[in-house]
Write a protein that holds these residues in place. Structure first.
Motif, PDB file in Angstrom:
ATOM      1  N   THR A 437      32.726  37.430  46.007  1.00  0.00           N
ATOM      2  CA  THR A 437      33.490  38.642  45.737  1.00  0.00           C
ATOM      3  C   THR A 437      33.733  39.366  47.053  1.00  0.00           C
ATOM      4  OG1 THR A 437      32.407  38.831  43.584  1.00  0.00           O
ATOM      5  CG2 THR A 437      33.609  40.744  44.375  1.00  0.00           C
ATOM      6  N   LEU A 438      35.008  39.642  47.348  1.00  0.00           N
ATOM      7  CA  LEU A 438      35.402  40.269  48.602  1.00  0.00           C
ATOM      8  C   LEU A 438      35.759  41.729  48.331  1.00  0.00           C
ATOM      9  CD1 LEU A 438      37.832  37.424  49.724  1.00  0.00           C
ATOM     10  CD2 LEU A 438      35.359  37.467  49.919  1.00  0.00           C
ATOM     11  N   TRP A 439      35.135  42.636  49.091  1.00  0.00           N
ATOM     12  CA  TRP A 439      35.334  44.070  48.887  1.00  0.00           C
ATOM     13  C   TRP A 439      35.884  44.717  50.148  1.00  0.00           C
ATOM     14  CZ3 TRP A 439      34.946  47.119  44.610  1.00  0.00           C
ATOM     15  CH2 TRP A 439      34.349  46.555  43.487  1.00  0.00           C
ATOM     16  N   ASP A 440      36.872  45.589  49.962  1.00  0.00           N
ATOM     17  CA  ASP A 440      37.363  46.458  51.021  1.00  0.00           C
ATOM     18  C   ASP A 440      36.728  47.829  50.805  1.00  0.00           C
ATOM     19  OD1 ASP A 440      38.670  47.959  52.885  1.00  0.00           O
ATOM     20  OD2 ASP A 440      40.693  47.401  52.289  1.00  0.00           O
ATOM     21  N   LEU A 441      35.658  48.108  51.548  1.00  0.00           N
ATOM     22  CA  LEU A 441      34.919  49.350  51.347  1.00  0.00           C
ATOM     23  C   LEU A 441      35.708  50.563  51.816  1.00  0.00           C
ATOM     24  CD1 LEU A 441      31.364  48.201  52.492  1.00  0.00           C
ATOM     25  CD2 LEU A 441      32.286  48.264  50.180  1.00  0.00           C
ATOM     26  N   GLN A 442      36.548  50.382  52.816  1.00  0.00           N
ATOM     27  CA  GLN A 442      37.298  51.520  53.336  1.00  0.00           C
ATOM     28  C   GLN A 442      38.321  52.019  52.327  1.00  0.00           C
ATOM     29  OE1 GLN A 442      39.216  50.687  57.045  1.00  0.00           O
ATOM     30  NE2 GLN A 442      39.613  52.838  57.511  1.00  0.00           N
ATOM     31  N   LYS A 443      39.023  51.101  51.654  1.00  0.00           N
ATOM     32  CA  LYS A 443      40.002  51.485  50.651  1.00  0.00           C
ATOM     33  C   LYS A 443      39.368  51.690  49.289  1.00  0.00           C
ATOM     34  CE  LYS A 443      43.636  51.357  53.283  1.00  0.00           C
ATOM     35  NZ  LYS A 443      44.442  52.563  53.566  1.00  0.00           N
ATOM     36  N   GLY A 444      38.259  50.995  49.035  1.00  0.00           N
ATOM     37  CA  GLY A 444      37.572  51.190  47.770  1.00  0.00           C
ATOM     38  C   GLY A 444      38.046  50.299  46.655  1.00  0.00           C
ATOM     39  N   PHE A 445      38.491  49.065  46.954  1.00  0.00           N
ATOM     40  CA  PHE A 445      38.901  48.150  45.890  1.00  0.00           C
ATOM     41  C   PHE A 445      38.570  46.723  46.322  1.00  0.00           C
ATOM     42  CE2 PHE A 445      42.552  48.353  48.690  1.00  0.00           C
ATOM     43  CZ  PHE A 445      42.975  47.031  48.762  1.00  0.00           C
ATOM     44  N   PRO A 446      38.382  45.809  45.353  1.00  0.00           N
ATOM     45  CA  PRO A 446      38.086  44.423  45.707  1.00  0.00           C
ATOM     46  C   PRO A 446      39.328  43.684  46.188  1.00  0.00           C
ATOM     47  CG  PRO A 446      38.170  44.674  43.335  1.00  0.00           C
ATOM     48  CD  PRO A 446      38.325  46.055  43.905  1.00  0.00           C
ATOM     49  N   LEU A 447      39.158  42.876  47.231  1.00  0.00           N
ATOM     50  CA  LEU A 447      40.247  42.052  47.740  1.00  0.00           C
ATOM     51  C   LEU A 447      40.444  40.793  46.910  1.00  0.00           C
ATOM     52  CD1 LEU A 447      39.589  42.345  51.577  1.00  0.00           C
ATOM     53  CD2 LEU A 447      41.407  43.435  50.266  1.00  0.00           C
ATOM     54  N   GLY A 448      39.476  40.438  46.111  1.00  0.00           N
ATOM     55  CA  GLY A 448      39.626  39.276  45.248  1.00  0.00           C
ATOM     56  C   GLY A 448      38.318  38.542  45.061  1.00  0.00           C
ATOM     57  N   VAL A 449      38.388  37.513  44.241  1.00  0.00           N
ATOM     58  CA  VAL A 449      37.234  36.667  43.932  1.00  0.00           C
ATOM     59  C   VAL A 449      37.642  35.215  44.143  1.00  0.00           C
ATOM     60  CG1 VAL A 449      35.584  35.958  42.166  1.00  0.00           C
ATOM     61  CG2 VAL A 449      36.356  38.331  42.263  1.00  0.00           C
ATOM     62  N   VAL A 450      36.835  34.457  44.870  1.00  0.00           N
ATOM     63  CA  VAL A 450      37.092  33.043  45.116  1.00  0.00           C
ATOM     64  C   VAL A 450      35.845  32.256  44.741  1.00  0.00           C
ATOM     65  CG1 VAL A 450      38.801  33.408  46.926  1.00  0.00           C
ATOM     66  CG2 VAL A 450      36.381  33.255  47.520  1.00  0.00           C
TER      67      VAL A 450
END
Length: 717
Positions: A437-450
């Protein structure tokens, strides 16, 4: 008269078995007669001749043949491997730029600013990164440093060595002066001694966390570091001891041993043990989550009436299950897996934790009074071994506050590995089922799941500084890229993968290298990104080879190797460190005779090899031209995502107007084609009406019938 000489056959004494009772001689019959004469007999199967040998010679012959066949197979296999090795395209191998010989075996290394910190027996030493000169050391008898961390605090360096007994100490290095801050877990009673397993320092050096274990328990101690106070104290030191006491000075020559009698005053540094610095402030103690047990509540209404905080409900925490339900589940489980539970159970190891200091973001809602300045960590993220949950703890608390997580992220499977980028903007959680699970903490949303391929499980995650491919070369953009990340994942089967994610687009995963079945010695054992080279990672194999891979292509760019005297035998546990700000890396040279000889009087070869990327022809151009300006990217239409928002909107409107003109031209063409088609249909309808009128007999003439219609296309109009 002498007896005749015995033949060799007569000398062989065979046992004679005497049968009791009368000897019965069977009567001859035609069935027992041989159909072929002995003179005309031909042996059709050659193995029958070997079968006719007596034992044990027949068995010895078979073993010799088997040994010969297996030896021949090994010879053929090695010959094929040598032939394949000759036909392989080998990368260019570069030697080290500098070799620094040491008196002791270096056990660990760390780089910060322009200094190299090397852990050795009886302490650690400090070397200059450029000239490999020894500029300082800290020595203590029977303290073998096994691991060491160094954190850049600006103009100062925070050093944290751990010795073989598990004691961790904090040192402060400022202007070639070394200060001891505190031994975190050192106690007088050896029976109560704890061991430091892991540590982490926040970005900027405001907080530190230490994972300790002892007496069958494990916990995490979190401290606030008064780095501003330290800077004032070292600039204006107040000696608490006798000021006449001489401070021990250490010489620069790395080949000479440092002893109390060997004191030279040439450009050197000293360990100032008399200067006392402020101690870190203890914040909180975090223990592993307790296992779920039965509750004494009788009804859900009673649960809701006595639960003070409901923020953890539905997130894997605050479970309330009756004892009777646990007993039923346990009985069902024991009945279903009885055959597996009858054996002996091994004692489960202590749970360990992975923790990260997170910057303020919109992922975790924090009260306004708890938020600190920008760029300073405010939350500690942690997950324990075998746990599905990722916990968030606020760092703005005191010892009197209750240690409860502010938020919990539940996952579908236990979290195996987690990694935080150097900037603190991206977080990757890898579960033990191979899902990332990839998270963008600065924006506050997940970048996706691989998900990794079947049978692949994550072993380690390494973030890459985001790069672009411009004119066939990897480059770094001068301005920071938002919501775009790349990382390299090393799996347990020694395969290497590249994971990419950009904004709202779905993440992509690519296989960089698979486990080599043909060459098992080239199995990857460690990976390290090279920040000075865009899109490059160092790959350490079990055979001792060090290769540089370009993940964008992907292919091996070159290789690095120490001198032949330091041939490494598999399996290899490399000791290395890659600089974050300089285009270089250091590698320890392991001599093959070090493990065989333990005599301290022998002349051992303990060396550190220095590899600089700027001195090699293939990498010289890459390391010097690794950035691209914003104007060059704006002129290139291949990277519209790198432009500012105004430029992107302007380009979008311009492309929209061009597309509108093209659409108008196409509409005119379609309208003309439609008019031609309508005229053709009118002509066909008029002709069909004329031919379908009845003749004198009232029937339509067959000679005037129209041919079948064909579909109309652009070429037929």
């Amino acid at each position: 008269m002498s007896s005749p000489k015995e033949s060799p056959i007569q000398k062989m004494r065979l046992p004679v078995y005497i049968r009791k009772g009368p000897l019965e001689v069977p009567s001859p019959s035609e069935k027992d007669w041989s159909k072929d004469d002995e003179e005309d007999y031909v042996l059709k199967d050659p193995d029958q001749e070997l079968d006719s040998l007596p034992q044990p010679y027949r068995m010895i012959n078979k073993l010799v043949n088997l040994l010969f066949d297996r030896s021949w197979e090994i010879i053929e296999k090695r010959d094929a491997e040598r032939e394949a090795e000759r036909s392989r395209v080998q990368p260019v191998v570069y030697p080290p730029l500098l070799e620094s010989k040491l008196d002791n075996i270096p056990k660990c290394m760390a780089i910060s600013q322009d200094y190299v910190f090397i852990g050795e027996a009886n302490g650690f030493s400090i070397y200059n990164l450029y000239n490999a000169k020894r500029v300082g050391a800290w020595e203590k008898v029977k303290v073998d440093v096994t691991s060491i961390w160094a954190t850049d605090l600006g103009s100062e360096v925070l050093i944290a060595p751990v010795d073989e007994t598990g004691i961790i100490r904090l040192f402060y290095y400022y202007k070639e002066s070394l200060f001891l801050i505190k031994a975190i877990n050192e106690v007088e009673d050896a029976s109560k001694q704890t061991t430091c397993v892991k540590m982490a320092v926040s970005l900027g050096g405001d907080f530190a966390a230490f994972l300790l274990q002892g007496a069958g328990d494990v916990w995490l101690d979190v401290y606030k570091l008064p780095k501003d106070t330290w800077l004032k104290e070292v600039e204006y030191p107040q000696l608490t001891a006798n000021p006449k006491k001489k401070v021990r000075q250490l010489q620069l020559n790395p080949t000479d041993s440092v002893t109390p009698d060997n004191l030279e005053t040439d450009v050197c540094t000293c360990f100032k043990g008399d200067v006392k610095l402020s101690l870190p402030v203890y914040i909180m103690k975090i223990k592993p989550p307790k296992p779920v047990t039965g509750t004494t509540f009788k009804s859900p209404l009673e649960v809701f009436a006595k639960v003070e905080d409901c923020c953890g409900l539905g997130s894997g925490q605050n479970h309330f299950i009756k004892d009777s339900q646990w007993e039923q589940h346990e009985a069902i489980f024991n009945a279903s897996y009885k055959k597996y539970l009858d054996g002996e159970w091994e004692e489960e190891p202590l749970s360990t934790a992975t923790f990260h200091f997170l910057l303020p973001s919109s992922v975790i809602p924090m009260p306004a009074e708890a938020r600190g300045p920008s760029g300073v960590a405010c939350v500690l993220g942690i997950h324990w071994t075998g746990s599905h949950n990722f916990f968030f703890y606020s760092l703005h608390r005191t010892l009197k506050d209750k240690v409860d997580p502010e938020s919990v992220w539940p996952c579908a499977a236990p979290i195996a590995v987690s990694s935080l980028s150097c900037s603190g903007s991206y977080l990757v959680l890898a579960c033990d089922d191979g899902v990332l699970t990839l998270w963008d903490l600065q924006k506050g949303f997940p970048l996706g799941v691989v998900a990794l391929s079947k049978g692949c499980f994550c072993q380690s995650i390494h973030f890459l500084k985001y790069f672009l491919v411009h004119k066939g070369q990897n480059v770094y953009p001068e301005f920071p890229m938002k919501s775009r990340m790349k990382c390299v994942v090393l799996c347990t089967d020694a395969s290497l993968h590249l994971v990419e994610a950009e904004g709202t687009q779905g993440p992509a995963i690519h296989v960089l290298a698979e486990r080599s079945v043909k060459y098992p010695n080239e199995t990857i054992c460690a990976v390290a990104p090279v920040p000075a080279l865009p899109g490059m990672v160092l790959i350490f194999s079990q055979d001792g080879s060090v290769r540089l891979m370009d993940v964008a292509k992907p292919q091996i760019a070159c290789a690095f190797a120490p001198p032949r005297a330091y041939c490494l035998a598999a399996p290899w546990n490399p000791v290395f460190v890659v600089s974050s700000h300089h285009p270089c890396f250091l590698l320890r040279g392991d001599h093959p005779d070090e493990m065989e000889h333990t005599d301290a009087s022998r002349d051992t070869r303990n060396s550190i090899f220095y590899f600089s990327f700027e001195t090699y022809p293939l990498l010289e151009n890459i390391s010097r031209n690794c950035t691209i300006s914003q104007s060059d990217l704006a002129a290139n239409t291949a990277f519209p995502q790198t432009l500012p928002l105004e430029k992107r909107c302007e380009r979008f409107l311009h492309e929209g107007f061009l597309n509108l003109e093209k659409k108008l031209v196409k509409e005119e063409e379609h309208w003309t084609r439609l008019r031609r088609y309508s005229l053709l249909l009118q002509k066909r309808i008029s002709v069909s009406d004329a031919t379908s009128s009845p003749g004198p007999s009232g029937k339509v003439s067959a000679s005037r019938q129209l041919p079948p219609r064909t579909p109309c296309t652009e070429g037929t109009l």
